[in-house]
Write an enzyme that holds these catalytic residues in place. Structure first.
Site, PDB file in Angstrom:
ATOM      1  N   HIS A   1     -35.863 -19.363 -13.796  1.00 21.86           N
ATOM      2  CA  HIS A   1     -37.809 -20.387 -14.500  1.00 21.86           C
ATOM      3  C   HIS A   1     -38.740 -19.394 -13.239  1.00 21.86           C
ATOM      4  CE1 HIS A   1     -35.010 -23.727 -15.492  1.00 21.86           C
ATOM      5  NE2 HIS A   1     -33.809 -22.829 -14.586  1.00 21.86           N
TER       6      HIS A   1
ATOM      7  N   GLU B   1     -23.951 -28.210 -16.670  1.00 23.19           N
ATOM      8  CA  GLU B   1     -24.085 -27.865 -14.907  1.00 23.19           C
ATOM      9  C   GLU B   1     -24.245 -29.122 -14.424  1.00 23.19           C
ATOM     10  OE1 GLU B   1     -28.546 -27.169 -14.045  1.00 23.19           O
ATOM     11  OE2 GLU B   1     -27.901 -26.349 -12.463  1.00 23.19           O
TER      12      GLU B   1
ATOM     13  N   ASP C   1     -31.450 -18.203 -11.829  1.00 21.04           N
ATOM     14  CA  ASP C   1     -32.002 -19.207 -12.039  1.00 21.04           C
ATOM     15  C   ASP C   1     -32.963 -19.563 -10.833  1.00 21.04           C
ATOM     16  OD1 ASP C   1     -31.883 -22.060 -13.107  1.00 21.04           O
ATOM     17  OD2 ASP C   1     -29.931 -22.472 -11.829  1.00 21.04           O
ATOM     18  N   ASP C   2     -33.601 -19.571 -10.419  1.00 23.22           N
ATOM     19  CA  ASP C   2     -34.022 -19.957  -8.936  1.00 23.22           C
ATOM     20  C   ASP C   2     -33.919 -18.965  -8.092  1.00 23.22           C
ATOM     21  OD1 ASP C   2     -35.386 -22.069 -11.041  1.00 23.22           O
ATOM     22  OD2 ASP C   2     -33.541 -22.236 -10.701  1.00 23.22           O
TER      23      ASP C   2
HETATM   24  N1  ADE Z   1     -35.241 -26.610 -12.760  1.00 19.78           N
HETATM   25  C1  ADE Z   1     -35.071 -25.170 -11.857  1.00 19.78           C
HETATM   26  N2  ADE Z   1     -33.328 -25.055 -11.770  1.00 19.78           N
HETATM   27  C2  ADE Z   1     -32.833 -25.076 -12.982  1.00 19.78           C
HETATM   28  C3  ADE Z   1     -31.660 -26.068 -12.970  1.00 19.78           C
HETATM   29  N3  ADE Z   1     -30.797 -25.006 -11.895  1.00 19.78           N
HETATM   30  N4  ADE Z   1     -31.572 -27.024 -13.851  1.00 19.78           N
HETATM   31  C4  ADE Z   1     -31.577 -27.814 -13.717  1.00 19.78           C
HETATM   32  N5  ADE Z   1     -33.064 -27.488 -13.905  1.00 19.78           N
HETATM   33  C5  ADE Z   1     -33.831 -26.752 -13.240  1.00 19.78           C
HETATM   34 ZN    ZN Z   2     -31.543 -23.287 -14.839  1.00 19.94          ZN
END
Ligand code: ADE
Ligand code: ZN
Length: 319
Positions: free
Chosen positions: A19, A200, A278-279
């Site tokens: 993201h 998740e 992911d982030d």
């Molecule tokens: N938005 C950013 N990271 C996310 C994640 N791991 N799960 C769901 N939405 C997200």
């Molecule tokens: Zn994600």
């Protein structure tokens, strides 16, 4: 550096689950807040870092949406994406499919065009100057309603040439994929590739819906699919990739310890898995860090001499 870490570093890689707003490092949060005169609820980079103690996905999202509020101008979106692409290039990532959350910006009065123009300019320049290939996937925020997603899709149609796909992210529990069946059908008709976060935190039923109701080509995360043997067979049979994010799973308490991470188990079940960040600014590592973290966790689990090399690249890294 261990031989294995050197191997991770020099392998060419794809990143399919990043993201872009989750690559906003705390120093950049404060620099952009100053540039745009935005007030933040934290008084320093250190205070912001201290807020990165998450008990769940929602804890993280609450910080993530405030963090992205510093992104205002086209240049901000460009700077964010170019900084990530430079960092990914340093990890020898050669191909990126980058999620972005337009509703996190349009809800604050930022024009859709501002977001896409900045991100896509960074992707084009990174291709020309670094040789890294990058494309954009627009995610719908699943905690909002489908009408909001439909309006977001309307805005995206004018940028069809610069957005390759649509995805689904944000708060999973209580927001099943089927809530977005009509907007995904429209996106499919418009020619977008389809993706969704599922499994998740949400149950296997959400992964089934992502496949059968939305018709996604890939499942983001998918950890909880392992609770349903029929679903695992379906994912394996149809070669549906899971974009797995080990450090994210650790930081969001999807797993309590990386030695318990299901990546190895997924591979043993013949699932197609990829490793992603992911982030990365929030979860303590970019893509190479994710590979080395799971490999190290695997070393800890094995007794000395009990190396279990396998056929796939990840197995050969000692996973
Ligand atoms: N938005 C950013 N990271 C996310 C994640 N791991 N799960 C769901 N939405 C997200
Ligand atoms: Zn994600």
């Amino acid at each position: 550096m261990l031989d294995r870490d050197r191997l991770v570093a020099c392998l060419p890689k794809c990143e399919l689950h990043i993201h872009i707003e989750g690559s906003l490092e705390p120093e950049m949060v404060f620099a952009l807040a100053r540039r745009n005169a935005i007030r933040l609820p934290w008084d320093s980079v250190e205070a912001l870092r201290r807020a990165y103690a998450f008990g769940s996905l929602q804890d993280f999202l609450d910080v993530y949406y405030v963090g992205m509020s510093v992104l205002v101008t086209e240049q901000d979106f460009y700077d964010l994406a170019f900084a990530y692409l430079k960092r990914a290039h340093a990890d020898n990532v050669v191909h990126v499919e980058m999620f972005f959350d337009p509703q996190g910006h349009t809800s604050r009065g930022i024009a859709f065009d501002t977001v896409v123009n900045g991100l896509s300019r960074a992707c084009t320049e990174a291709r020309e100057t670094l040789g890294i290939r990058a494309s954009l996937i627009m995610c719908f925020l699943r905690h909002l309603d489908e009408d909001d997603a439909q309006r977001t899709l309307d805005a995206a149609l004018a940028h069809r040439d610069r957005i390759v796909g649509v995805g689904l992210d944000s708060s999973e529990k209580g927001n099943p994929p089927e809530k977005f069946s009509r907007v995904f059908a429209r996106a499919r008709d418009a020619g977008f590739a389809l993706f969704a976060h599922a499994g998740e935190e949400g149950p296997p039923a959400y992964v089934w819906q992502a496949l059968d109701v939305l018709g996604v080509a890939r499942v983001d995360h998918g950890n909880r699919a392992l609770e349903d043997a029929v679903l695992v067979s379906r994912l394996a049979r149809d070669r549906v990739p899971l974009t797995v994010c080990p450090l994210s799973n650790l930081r969001l308490r999807v797993v309590d310890d990386l030695t318990h991470h299901p990546l190895r188990h997924m591979m043993e079940k013949d699932l197609v898995v990829t490793v992603n960040s992911d982030d990365p600014a929030y979860f303590g590592g970019y893509v190479n860090d994710n590979f080395t973290a799971v490999a190290r966790a695997r070393d800890k689990k094995l007794k000395p001499g009990e190396y279990q090399g396998g056929v796939s690249t990840v197995s050969n890294l000692g996973m």
